[in-house]
Scaffold this motif. Structure first.
Motif, PDB file in Angstrom:
ATOM      1  N   LEU A 212       0.837  -1.194   0.000  1.00  0.00           N
ATOM      2  CA  LEU A 212       0.000   0.000   0.000  1.00  0.00           C
ATOM      3  C   LEU A 212       0.873   1.246   0.000  1.00  0.00           C
TER       4      LEU A 212
ATOM      5  N   TYR B  31      -6.915  -7.972  -3.675  1.00  0.00           N
ATOM      6  CA  TYR B  31      -6.272  -7.398  -2.484  1.00  0.00           C
ATOM      7  C   TYR B  31      -6.923  -6.065  -2.115  1.00  0.00           C
TER       8      TYR B  31
ATOM      9  N   THR C  52     -10.221  -6.607  -0.538  1.00  0.00           N
ATOM     10  CA  THR C  52     -10.098  -7.176   0.799  1.00  0.00           C
ATOM     11  C   THR C  52      -9.619  -6.164   1.824  1.00  0.00           C
ATOM     12  N   VAL C  53      -8.531  -5.464   1.513  1.00  0.00           N
ATOM     13  CA  VAL C  53      -7.879  -4.597   2.497  1.00  0.00           C
ATOM     14  C   VAL C  53      -8.470  -3.193   2.502  1.00  0.00           C
TER      15      VAL C  53
ATOM     16  N   ASN D 118       0.520  -2.790  12.309  1.00  0.00           N
ATOM     17  CA  ASN D 118      -0.224  -2.538  11.074  1.00  0.00           C
ATOM     18  C   ASN D 118      -0.076  -3.699  10.093  1.00  0.00           C
TER      19      ASN D 118
ATOM     20  N   VAL E 151      -2.990  -6.154   8.432  1.00  0.00           N
ATOM     21  CA  VAL E 151      -3.140  -6.529   7.026  1.00  0.00           C
ATOM     22  C   VAL E 151      -3.314  -8.044   6.908  1.00  0.00           C
TER      23      VAL E 151
ATOM     24  N   ARG F 211      -6.791  -9.181   8.167  1.00  0.00           N
ATOM     25  CA  ARG F 211      -7.886  -8.869   7.235  1.00  0.00           C
ATOM     26  C   ARG F 211      -7.887  -9.831   6.062  1.00  0.00           C
ATOM     27  N   MET F 212      -6.722 -10.182   5.562  1.00  0.00           N
ATOM     28  CA  MET F 212      -6.667 -11.120   4.441  1.00  0.00           C
ATOM     29  C   MET F 212      -7.173 -12.496   4.844  1.00  0.00           C
TER      30      MET F 212
ATOM     31  N   ASN G 151     -11.034 -12.322   5.298  1.00  0.00           N
ATOM     32  CA  ASN G 151     -11.750 -12.133   4.036  1.00  0.00           C
ATOM     33  C   ASN G 151     -11.411 -13.197   2.999  1.00  0.00           C
TER      34      ASN G 151
END
Length: 349
Positions: free
Chosen positions: A132, A167, A170-171, A314, A318, A321-322, A325
């Motif tokens: 990101l 991605y 998802t993120v 952080n 990530v 969350r992956m 999801n």
């Protein structure tokens, strides 16, 4: 699904266990449902764990006798991966003991070990490194590949676009991410044959995949917030990323120098503190930490080697969350859809 369980390579990164475990503690404070398998030298890791206040049953420790050095060649790392904290973290994903692995160690070694242990997904020729980047828009930008593949053909770029779109959904929570190819111009006639062929394939794929393909973008537009996913080969992507990071440091250093050049400048600094704080937060790499190897049969997240505990937390976010999801399934579904349409189109010819 069950709570995300993340394998942590505690020995990677510039600060070793202190930053990695400090980040884990911050992540657990924000989300007590997380579970961790911490892998590293027990003599160094256990004292760090005992200094932290952690929920009971949230962390298991696995001793690793060795660690991958930052200067180690991928070929050397592969030969002794089994006994290293990095290799054991990736094998925990392979064996199903963890949903994702996180390391701040040697990037080349991490990619080599992960690719050998987890293999690429069906329909993916090469995994890609995605991260990101901050923008002036409402959310960050997904960019890939950032160094895993120096040369790519049109099919590789299309696969990167499919993975990057999944991605971003998802993120970043985007329904149909805007996808562009990095090029030397926005005109359709510019660029290599690989880029032109990839653009043609993506224009067609955007009709049935959950993405919008908006053609080409140039490097100076990456931070404007007008695109969600930028796709390129690893050679160009790594140069673009390092240039952006260098420019951010240049701007902050220039401002620091300007604000300390005179008494009047120092007074201006005092008045500008709120705006400068916002700039610092926006450009702080710890707020965007957590590059991901996409296209493998398992999740591997790369933290920046110099990341603080905040940055590590952080990166863990990530990864979580992956996992929640189910990004691997999303990528697989999109690839199946792409291959089915490509086969139908070929049959029709």
């Amino acid at each position: 699904m069950e709570a995300p369980r993340i394998a942590i390579d505690a020995m990677g990164g510039d600060s070793g266990p202190a930053a990695m475990l400090g980040g884990m503690a911050r992540a657990l404070k924000a989300d007590r449902s997380l579970r961790f398998l911490v892998i590293g030298d027990e003599a160094r890791v256990r004292p760090e764990l005992e200094r932290l206040t952690l929920p009971a049953g949230s962390v298991d420790l696995l001793h690793a006798a060795d660690a991958i050095e930052s200067s180690e060649k991928p070929s050397q790392a592969l030969r002794r991966a089994r006994t290293t904290s990095m290799g054991m973290a990736i094998n925990a994903v392979k064996d199903g003991r963890a949903h994702a692995a996180l390391s701040a160690g040697n990037t080349g070694a991490l990619m080599a070990i992960a690719k050998l242990a987890l293999r690429t997904m069906p329909g993916i020729d090469r995994p890609a490194l995605a991260a990101l980047l901050p923008t002036l828009g409402d959310h960050d930008l997904v960019m890939l590949d950032l160094g895993a593949n120096t040369e790519c053909d049109a099919q590789n770029l299309v696969q990167f676009a499919v993975m990057g779109s999944a991605y971003a959904r998802t993120v970043l929570g985007l329904r149909k991410p805007r996808v562009k190819l990095l090029n030397i111009g926005t005109e359709e006639l510019k660029g290599t044959d690989e880029l032109k062929d990839a653009a043609a394939l993506l224009r067609e794929a955007a009709g049935y995949l959950p993405m919008q393909f908006d053609g080409f973008t140039e490097g100076d537009q990456l931070s404007r917030g007008k695109v969600d996913v930028v796709v390129t080969d690893g050679f160009s992507g790594n140069i673009a990323l390092k240039t952006a990071e260098g420019t951010a440091r240049f701007v902050t250093d220039l401002l620091r120098r300007a604000f300390t050049s005179s008494l009047r400048s120092k007074a201006g600094f005092a008045l500008s503190k709120p705006a400068l704080h916002m700039l610092k937060v926006h450009l702080d790499p710890n707020n965007h930490n957590g590059a991901v190897f996409l296209g493998l049969n398992g999740l591997v997240v790369k933290s920046h080697g110099s990341a603080t505990a905040k940055g590590v937390a952080n990166a863990i976010g990530v990864a979580a969350r992956m996992v929640r999801n189910d990004i691997t399934r999303k990528i697989g579904d999109d690839l199946d859809n792409f291959r089915a349409h490509a086969f139908a189109a070929e049959a029709a010819k």
